[in-house]
Design an enzyme around this catalytic site. Structure first.
Site, PDB file in Angstrom:
ATOM      1  CB  SER A 173      -2.045  -3.762  -0.684  1.00  0.00           C
ATOM      2  OG  SER A 173      -2.700  -4.031   0.324  1.00  0.00           O
ATOM      3  CG  HIS A 200      -1.235  -7.312   1.178  1.00  0.00           C
ATOM      4  ND1 HIS A 200      -0.696  -6.214   1.347  1.00  0.00           N
ATOM      5  CD2 HIS A 200      -0.169  -8.172   1.199  1.00  0.00           C
ATOM      6  CE1 HIS A 200       0.882  -6.446   1.593  1.00  0.00           C
ATOM      7  NE2 HIS A 200       0.939  -7.579   1.515  1.00  0.00           N
ATOM      8  CG  ASP A 293       4.560  -6.331   2.356  1.00  0.00           C
ATOM      9  OD1 ASP A 293       5.603  -6.565   2.747  1.00  0.00           O
ATOM     10  OD2 ASP A 293       3.762  -7.107   1.791  1.00  0.00           O
TER      11      ASP A 293
END
Length: 359
Positions: A173, A200, A293
């Protein structure tokens, strides 16, 4: 930080964009705009006298564009730089990722149209990113550590039978793109295992990320397509707004199943499928990023016999995701960003030799 507020310098050659960004940022009580300038030169002059916590940088500007300005700032007086672009121009997207090579810590979508259905989400992401990046007091230049392959703990399923590593999954991310580039650029062109990646990233940036990785690494990098059989020497990034997994057939599956951890694509969704389909023949890597996540699912992969790697704190822009995985006991190895690729090569060769697989 100024008077307990996050000090921000806005750099954008559009007067309308500067006014909007000032209004949006100062709507949050934790943020104060210290200045809003219209050029790279003006930004450099501003930084000679004041030190903001974050610089919010446009890409397309006359004379000094966002990349050159970022490079000059990072060479003289490093400060966290967030690239803010509307992403409508392919050249602009390409410069965005070059700016990350030069030291920018994040790239975000510029709020431009209040009537757009995602406008509020884009604004929230802008404010959250500024707050998060303000905590990065020194822009990371990961140390050249000499430690290699020091396991945190043994794989839980130590009796798992392996035929060698057949699939690699990577989740990332905030701070992830540059680490992805570092890893992929250090792998040989004939690397023997396919790589599936969930990064992400704001909508509109993915194609530019893929192009940048193709231009700067030796691997073939793609936006993943449904029902594609992953090939050795290739890396596949999950498309915007689709969950990516690997099916029992060994082919990529893309679906619109519900978000996980409020994310689609989600690292958790990919890692869970790797654990269930490949078990000890998978390898999972969790890189820099906020939130959690993929953390529990990295632990799941480890429990199924897979080797797992988490990026260390010192080389992470944000240690949320890998830190959560480490805390859960989900990391076989904790490695600096610049050590992941060489260890990956060693681990693949070691597992394949143990499993009798020819490379």
């Amino acid at each position: 930080m100024t008077a307990d507020k996050i000090g921000v310098l806005i750099v954008d050659d559009s007067r309308v964009a500067r006014m909007l960004l000032v209004h949006l940022l100062e709507s949050d009580p934790m943020i104060r705009v210290l200045g809003a300038v219209d050029s790279g030169q003006a930004a450099l002059e501003f930084l000679r006298n004041k030190q903001p916590d974050v610089v919010l940088m446009d890409i397309q500007m006359p004379r000094l564009d966002g990349f050159e300005t970022t490079r000059l700032i990072m060479e003289s007086q490093p400060v966290p730089i967030v690239i803010c672009t509307a992403t409508s121009d392919s050249r602009e997207v390409a410069i965005t990722f070059r700016s990350m090579e030069a030291g920018a810590v994040a790239c975000i979508e510029k709020p431009v149209a209040p009537e757009h259905p995602e406008y509020e989400t884009v604004v929230r992401n802008l404010i959250d990113t500024i707050k998060l990046m303000s905590e990065v007091k020194v822009v990371r230049r990961w140390p050249r550590s000499s430690s290699i392959l020091r396991p945190v703990s043994r794989t839980t399923n130590s009796d798992a039978v392996t035929n060698g590593i057949r699939m690699i999954g990577i989740g990332a991310s905030t701070g992830g793109p540059l680490v992805l580039q570092t890893i992929l650029a250090s792998l040989p062109k004939n690397f023997s295992v396919p790589i599936l990646i969930v990064q992400h990233i704001a909508p509109g940036f993915l194609s530019g990320l893929v192009q940048w990785l193709n231009d700067t690494t030796g691997l073939h990098v793609h936006v993943a397509a449904h029902d594609t059989p992953p090939l050795a020497g290739h890396a596949y990034l999950a498309p915007d707004d689709l969950q990516m997994s690997i099916g029992r057939s060994g082919r990529i599956r893309l679906t619109r199943e519900e978000p996980e951890n409020s994310l689609r694509p989600a690292v958790s969704y990919l890692f869970r499928s790797l654990a269930e389909v490949f078990g000890p023949d998978a390898l999972g890597i969790l890189l820099s990023g906020m939130g959690k996540d993929g953390a529990a699912e990295l632990k799941m992969m480890k429990d199924y016999g897979a080797i797992t790697i988490a990026q260390d704190r010192d080389s992470s822009v944000v240690h949320g995701m890998p830190g959560e995985a480490i805390g859960l006991g989900g990391a076989t190895y904790v490695l600096a960003a610049d050590k992941i690729a060489e260890n990956l090569i060693t681990l693949v060769k070691r597992r394949q030799a143990a499993g009798g697989v020819q490379t």
